[in-house]
Design a protein around this motif. Structure first.
Motif, mmCIF file in Angstrom:
data_model
loop_
_atom_site.group_PDB
_atom_site.id
_atom_site.type_symbol
_atom_site.label_atom_id
_atom_site.label_comp_id
_atom_site.label_asym_id
_atom_site.label_seq_id
_atom_site.Cartn_x
_atom_site.Cartn_y
_atom_site.Cartn_z
ATOM 1 N N TYR A 1 0.815 -1.224 0.000
ATOM 2 C CA TYR A 1 0.000 0.000 0.000
ATOM 3 C C TYR A 1 0.849 1.275 0.000
ATOM 4 N N SER A 2 2.150 1.147 -0.280
ATOM 5 C CA SER A 2 3.036 2.314 -0.217
ATOM 6 C C SER A 2 2.697 3.377 -1.255
ATOM 7 N N ASP A 3 1.992 2.999 -2.338
ATOM 8 C CA ASP A 3 1.626 3.974 -3.367
ATOM 9 C C ASP A 3 0.401 4.805 -2.979
ATOM 10 N N LEU A 4 -0.302 4.397 -1.931
ATOM 11 C CA LEU A 4 -1.496 5.128 -1.505
ATOM 12 C C LEU A 4 -1.117 6.400 -0.755
ATOM 13 N N LYS A 5 -1.982 7.388 -0.830
ATOM 14 C CA LYS A 5 -1.741 8.654 -0.137
ATOM 15 C C LYS A 5 -2.253 8.556 1.301
ATOM 16 N N ILE A 6 -1.469 7.883 2.144
ATOM 17 C CA ILE A 6 -1.820 7.699 3.545
ATOM 18 C C ILE A 6 -1.326 8.907 4.340
ATOM 19 N N PRO A 7 -2.151 9.441 5.264
ATOM 20 C CA PRO A 7 -1.709 10.598 6.052
ATOM 21 C C PRO A 7 -0.414 10.317 6.817
ATOM 22 N N ALA A 8 0.381 11.340 6.978
ATOM 23 C CA ALA A 8 1.626 11.199 7.738
ATOM 24 C C ALA A 8 1.307 10.805 9.181
ATOM 25 N N GLU B 1 -15.274 17.153 -1.347
ATOM 26 C CA GLU B 1 -13.835 17.074 -1.154
ATOM 27 C C GLU B 1 -13.252 18.474 -0.981
#
Length: 261
Positions: free
Chosen positions: A172-179, A238
């Motif tokens: 899932y490293s390509d996903l825009k996960i919050p810091a 959004e």
């Protein structure tokens, strides 16, 4: 029920003859595909690419394309690839069920003991329940290897959960996960309060497939000649900054939250 696998569970030096049955069934409505112009059924045919003629099931084989040539496989080839796993699910280890992340779970199956396997089946069921452990091993089902997790269900039957292999889980490293920025203490405290207020024992009977029921009502209404006007759901907005504290406070005061507490 129709058995989809016939073999044995390997439990130490004990082999328990079993059959595997699917433990689930769909509640989705069986909708047919139709031609928009005259509502005739759409049919799919297995067609020979060279001749254009339909091919019967009994004349269909499977093959692997290698160097522009198909290598044809038959039932004996599938069994030869792993003869022991085609007929035996050997338990390799026992683990706590909580150690198996739900991302690995696939389909559940019922295990039914066969003749002379009833006592060993009941023994394994009771031993797993007493130790609160599950058995894990591999076997071959429908021409592919699978991980199986065996556990007791309602103290009556053993259930086999098919698990995914680790290499099947996507990165899932390509996903825009919050810091990993810690939330504000007040927001976290209120979020925990909301979770605690809605906490209760899990009851699967609470959840029903209401969508299929609602769709069937529409089908029946249309069959009577009634026109259906759908209420359009509000699209998610959004880009708007969310006031988390205000929303959490409103959530805690909602009737749903109060009823759960």
């Amino acid at each position: 029920m129709k058995a989809i696998w016939n073999g044995a569970i390997g439990f130490g030096l004990v082999n328990i003859p079993v059959k595997i049955y699917s433990a689930t069934e769909t509640t989705k409505l069986d909708l047919d595909m139709l031609d928009k112009s005259d509502f005739s059924n759409i049919r799919f045919k297995r067609v020979n690419e060279s001749t254009g003629k339909e091919v019967k099931w009994e004349n269909i084989v499977k093959g692997y394309l290698m160097d522009d040539k198909y290598i044809i496989l038959d039932e004996e080839d599938y069994e030869a690839a792993s003869p022991e796993k085609s007929k035996i699910l050997s338990i390799d280890q026992f683990v706590k069920e909580s150690e198996v992340d739900s991302v690995y779970f696939e389909n559940p199956y019922y295990l039914e003991p066969q003749k002379n396997g009833e006592n060993a089946y009941r023994l394994l069921l009771k031993a797993l329940a007493k130790t609160e452990m599950v058995g894990v091993g591999t076997f071959v089902l429908r021409e592919s290897e699978a991980i199986g997790m065996i556990r007791p269900y309602k103290d009556d039957v053993l259930v086999l959960n098919r698990l995914r292999f680790a290499q099947e889980i996507r990165d899932y490293s390509d996903l825009k996960i919050p810091a990993k920025k810690p939330p504000k203490p007040a927001e976290l405290k209120m979020a925990i309060s909301l979770i605690e207020q809605l906490s209760q024992e899990f009851d699967p009977e609470m959840y029903k497939d209401t969508y299929s029921e609602s769709l069937m009502k529409i089908i029946k209404q249309k069959a009577k000649g009634k026109n259906i006007k759908a209420k359009k759901a509000e699209p998610a907005k959004e880009g708007k900054v969310i006031d988390l504290m205000a929303q959490l406070k409103a959530s805690l005061q909602s009737p749903k939250s109060k009823n759960a507490s």
